[in-house]
Design a protein around this motif. Structure first.
Motif, PDB file in Angstrom:
ATOM      1  N   LEU A  71       4.315   9.878   6.506  1.00  0.00           N
ATOM      2  CA  LEU A  71       4.095   8.751   5.602  1.00  0.00           C
ATOM      3  C   LEU A  71       4.588   7.497   6.305  1.00  0.00           C
ATOM      4  O   LEU A  71       5.590   7.524   7.014  1.00  0.00           O
ATOM      5  CB  LEU A  71       4.874   8.923   4.300  1.00  0.00           C
ATOM      6  N   LEU A  72       3.889   6.405   6.100  1.00  0.00           N
ATOM      7  CA  LEU A  72       4.372   5.096   6.529  1.00  0.00           C
ATOM      8  C   LEU A  72       4.479   4.266   5.253  1.00  0.00           C
ATOM      9  O   LEU A  72       3.473   4.001   4.593  1.00  0.00           O
ATOM     10  CB  LEU A  72       3.418   4.449   7.537  1.00  0.00           C
ATOM     11  N   ILE A  73       5.696   3.869   4.913  1.00  0.00           N
ATOM     12  CA  ILE A  73       5.974   3.300   3.597  1.00  0.00           C
ATOM     13  C   ILE A  73       6.364   1.836   3.759  1.00  0.00           C
ATOM     14  O   ILE A  73       7.303   1.497   4.485  1.00  0.00           O
ATOM     15  CB  ILE A  73       7.095   4.092   2.897  1.00  0.00           C
ATOM     16  N   MET A  74       5.619   0.965   3.093  1.00  0.00           N
ATOM     17  CA  MET A  74       5.826  -0.474   3.225  1.00  0.00           C
ATOM     18  C   MET A  74       7.052  -0.926   2.425  1.00  0.00           C
ATOM     19  O   MET A  74       7.489  -0.238   1.502  1.00  0.00           O
ATOM     20  CB  MET A  74       4.587  -1.230   2.726  1.00  0.00           C
ATOM     21  N   PRO A  75       7.631  -2.078   2.753  1.00  0.00           N
ATOM     22  CA  PRO A  75       8.777  -2.591   1.998  1.00  0.00           C
ATOM     23  C   PRO A  75       8.499  -2.668   0.496  1.00  0.00           C
ATOM     24  O   PRO A  75       7.524  -3.277   0.059  1.00  0.00           O
ATOM     25  CB  PRO A  75       8.978  -3.991   2.593  1.00  0.00           C
ATOM     26  N   GLY A  76       9.356  -2.001  -0.279  1.00  0.00           N
ATOM     27  CA  GLY A  76       9.221  -2.011  -1.731  1.00  0.00           C
ATOM     28  C   GLY A  76       8.258  -0.985  -2.285  1.00  0.00           C
ATOM     29  O   GLY A  76       8.066  -0.918  -3.503  1.00  0.00           O
ATOM     30  N   GLN A  77       7.670  -0.154  -1.430  1.00  0.00           N
ATOM     31  CA  GLN A  77       6.630   0.777  -1.851  1.00  0.00           C
ATOM     32  C   GLN A  77       7.201   2.192  -1.999  1.00  0.00           C
ATOM     33  O   GLN A  77       8.190   2.554  -1.363  1.00  0.00           O
ATOM     34  CB  GLN A  77       5.507   0.783  -0.815  1.00  0.00           C
TER      35      GLN A  77
END
Length: 652
Positions: free
Chosen positions: A595-601
């Motif tokens: 997973l690549l998780i964006m800031p706040g996601q």
């Protein structure tokens, strides 16, 4: 210093052109003598003037390039699983790839089109089509992520798609292959008169962009190809090329090219819209999926729809006409004024142009030459505005600048030809390397083209790049069209097989780009908004891990009490609130992707441990000097173990 960079770039590019392009032909020394390298050079720290959205073809995704540099900024996953970000692997995005055929994690993405207001690009969304399993997707241009995918029922080969009307009232899809409607078992030899070609109109919500299937026109069983909307006086009409008006079903390259002319179908969607509003149309049982991603919950959902409103074109008087066009037409393009409809017959050396004004006169005065399944065929001479006697071979697609010029690609003779609207005079022609298909001018399919550049998308690369085996990336070539003559500036490889592109100024999109997801606005069901909320919960053989991540730590970072046969859901929230600081998550033995998780996601990865052991997980995206230390362990015990769940909050 900047001038030094430009000087070096000019020398390098000049040397490359001299060494690598001995066969310049009519190109001459124009690019060298005018410092072509300076025109495409973007100095360190500076940014490109345009975004170009190129279809990824059989990659299933959309690629984003900068112009004039030709640098690829991003690959946006749409119809294909994408392990770089976990798209189509995470529990939140899997529903986007649901179809009536099941979970389909691939498609053949062809034609991007940017949303418009008053015929001008507004930069809110870009719509793209899936050709194989017929679908239309909407990408939100504030996040550059797929926001919605909807299936196209009664369709096979969604090639004539996706195109928007000039106020984005509708996004439209045509079927490449005529098929039985509804689908059923029948002899293929009985195709003629029994198959249908569906033209599907999706209503677009002006605020959210959400699509809903409004109606579907069941046309004669021809094959429908490219399309474009009317604009200006022709607003309210849509134009589709058709081929195989012979309705052949075998040896198509011969049997579908027998007629001297095929058609452009002119569809008055406003008249059909009025017919529907008054109760017209027939609801037909069908099944298609509508998948929508919610930006607040960071989660997609799928809805099954079981009927479609169909329209018999013969029941809506004055709604549809056929415009005869030289055989096997491909491109169907409408100029910025909406007066000229350009049809490119692939087997013609000329480019045929129809006049909307003449078309309306022919309709009013019933200048018909024939009838096709109850649809009037207009007289060719009555509607013809002129022809471009180009001498090229294999015309395909046309785009327009803001100066009254048109640019047409010729596939067989490998060239772009510039000609004048109204006089049909050829002004210039330049070779491409090689076998050009589509081309794109930023805004070139709107009322307000931005001009300056044309991008040619070539099918064959051959000697343009260092060989990397029998398969090479395709080649795009950038031409300067700001002067009377076109000038080849550069070429660059493109991912997949670009079939079309859409472009707009960066200043239209960059200020609206979403940089982070605000934690306080995260409504994900399993969001962990503070370290105090982290926990591990068992429900039978399901285990839910509520995890937080921030530079450079996972919470929890050690978990025990997991058993073989458990289904473990890692619900991970990125607590960063700084632009461009995603974190990754991967664990050994996961049968999907990272997973690549964006800031706040928040995103969810599912893991099903197969054997006992102590298994590490780690961050896959380099995030800080202590990135390598951003890791943890999961202890997996035998199925019959009585070890209780426990976890470490990293407080030791």
């Amino acid at each position: 210093m900047k001038n030094l960079f430009k000087g070096l770039a000019t020398l390098v590019a000049s040397a490359t052109l001299i060494v690598g392009c001995n066969n310049t032909g009519s190109q001459g020394n124009g690019a060298l003598s005018s410092s072509a390298a300076e025109k495409v050079y973007v100095a360190p720290g500076e940014q490109d003037e345009f975004y170009a959205f190129l279809s990824g073809g059989y990659s299933g995704n959309l690629t984003v390039y900068g112009l004039p540099s030709g640098r690829m900024f991003k690959e946006i996953p749409v119809f294909s699983q994408f392990p770089t970000s976990g798209y189509g692997y995470s529990e939140e995005t899997k529903p986007l790839l649901n179809t009536s055929f099941g979970f389909v994690p691939w498609d053949d993405l062809h034609h991007p089109d940017i949303s418009q207001t008053n015929g001008e690009l507004d930069g809110r969304w870009v719509f793209v089509n899936g050709n194989n399993t017929p679908r239309i997707a909407r990408i939100d241009l504030s996040t550059f992520e797929t926001a919605e995918i909807i299936e196209v029922p009664n369709c096979a080969g969604n090639h004539s798609s996706s195109y928007v009307t000039e106020n984005t009232e509708y996004v439209v899809a045509g079927t490449r292959f005529a098929v039985p409607v509804p689908q059923r078992d029948m002899p293929i030899k009985d195709k003629k008169g029994n198959f249908k070609g569906a033209l599907t109109f999706y209503k677009v919500n002006p605020d959210s962009g959400r699509m809903n299937l409004a109606f579907q026109v069941l046309m004669p069983g021809f094959d429908y190809d490219k399309a474009h909307p009317g604009r200006g006086d022709s607003h309210g009409w849509f134009f589709f090329t058709t081929y195989n008006t012979e309705e052949a079903s075998t040896l198509m390259e011969v049997n579908a090219s027998q007629n001297d002319k095929d058609f452009i179908a002119a569809v008055n969607w406003q008249k059909i819209e009025e017919y529907v509003a008054n109760g017209g149309g027939t609801k037909m049982p069908t099944q298609y999926m509508h998948n929508v991603y919610d930006e607040e919950t960071h989660t997609a959902t799928s809805t099954t729809i079981n009927e479609v409103l169909t329209i018999d074109p013969t029941e809506v008087a004055g709604a549809i006409y056929f415009l005869p066009t030289p055989k096997s037409p491909h491109g169907c393009d409408v100029d910025p004024t909406g007066e000229y409809i350009v049809g490119s017959g692939k087997l013609s050396a000329d480019v045929t142009v129809h006049s909307f004004t003449k078309m309306m006169d022919a309709i009013e005065n019933e200048k018909f030459s024939a009838d096709a399944y109850g649809i009037p065929v207009l007289d060719f001479e009555a509607i013809n505005a002129g022809s471009v006697k180009s001498g090229g071979l294999g015309p395909l697609h046309t785009e327009f600048d803001a100066e009254g010029n048109a640019y047409t690609t010729f596939f067989i003779s490998s060239e772009v030809v510039k000609w004048k609207l109204g006089t049909w005079e050829v002004i210039d022609r330049k070779p491409t390397y090689y076998s050009v298909g589509h081309l794109m001018i930023p805004g070139g399919n709107s009322r307000k083209p931005f001009g300056k550049y044309v991008v040619a998308m070539n099918k064959i690369t051959k000697d343009r790049y260092l060989p990397t085996g029998p398969e090479l990336e395709h080649s795009a070539q950038l031409y300067d069209i700001s002067g009377d003559k076109m000038e080849l500036l550069s070429d660059f490889p493109t991912h997949g097989e670009p079939h079309y592109a859409a472009g707009c100024p960066a200043e239209l999109l960059a200020p609206k780009s979403k940089k982070i997801y605000k934690l306080e606005e995260n409504k994900h069901e399993y969001a962990t908004l503070s370290v105090a909320d982290t926990k591990v919960v068992r429900n039978g053989n399901e285990v839910h891990v509520y995890m937080a991540m921030i530079r450079s730590h996972f919470t929890p970072d050690n978990i025990e009490g997991i058993k073989v046969g458990d289904k473990v859901y890692f619900h991970i929230t990125n607590h960063e609130q700084d632009f461009d600081v995603p974190h990754g998550f991967a664990i050994i033995g996961a049968n999907n992707s990272e997973l690549l998780i964006m800031p706040g996601q928040t995103k969810t990865l599912t893991w099903e441990p197969k054997k006992p052991g102590v298994w590490p997980f780690y961050c896959t995206d380099f995030c800080s000097a202590l990135h390598q230390e951003m890791q943890g362990y999961v202890r997996v015990s035998p199925r019959d173990s009585n070890i209780e769940l426990s976890w470490s909050l990293g407080e030791d």
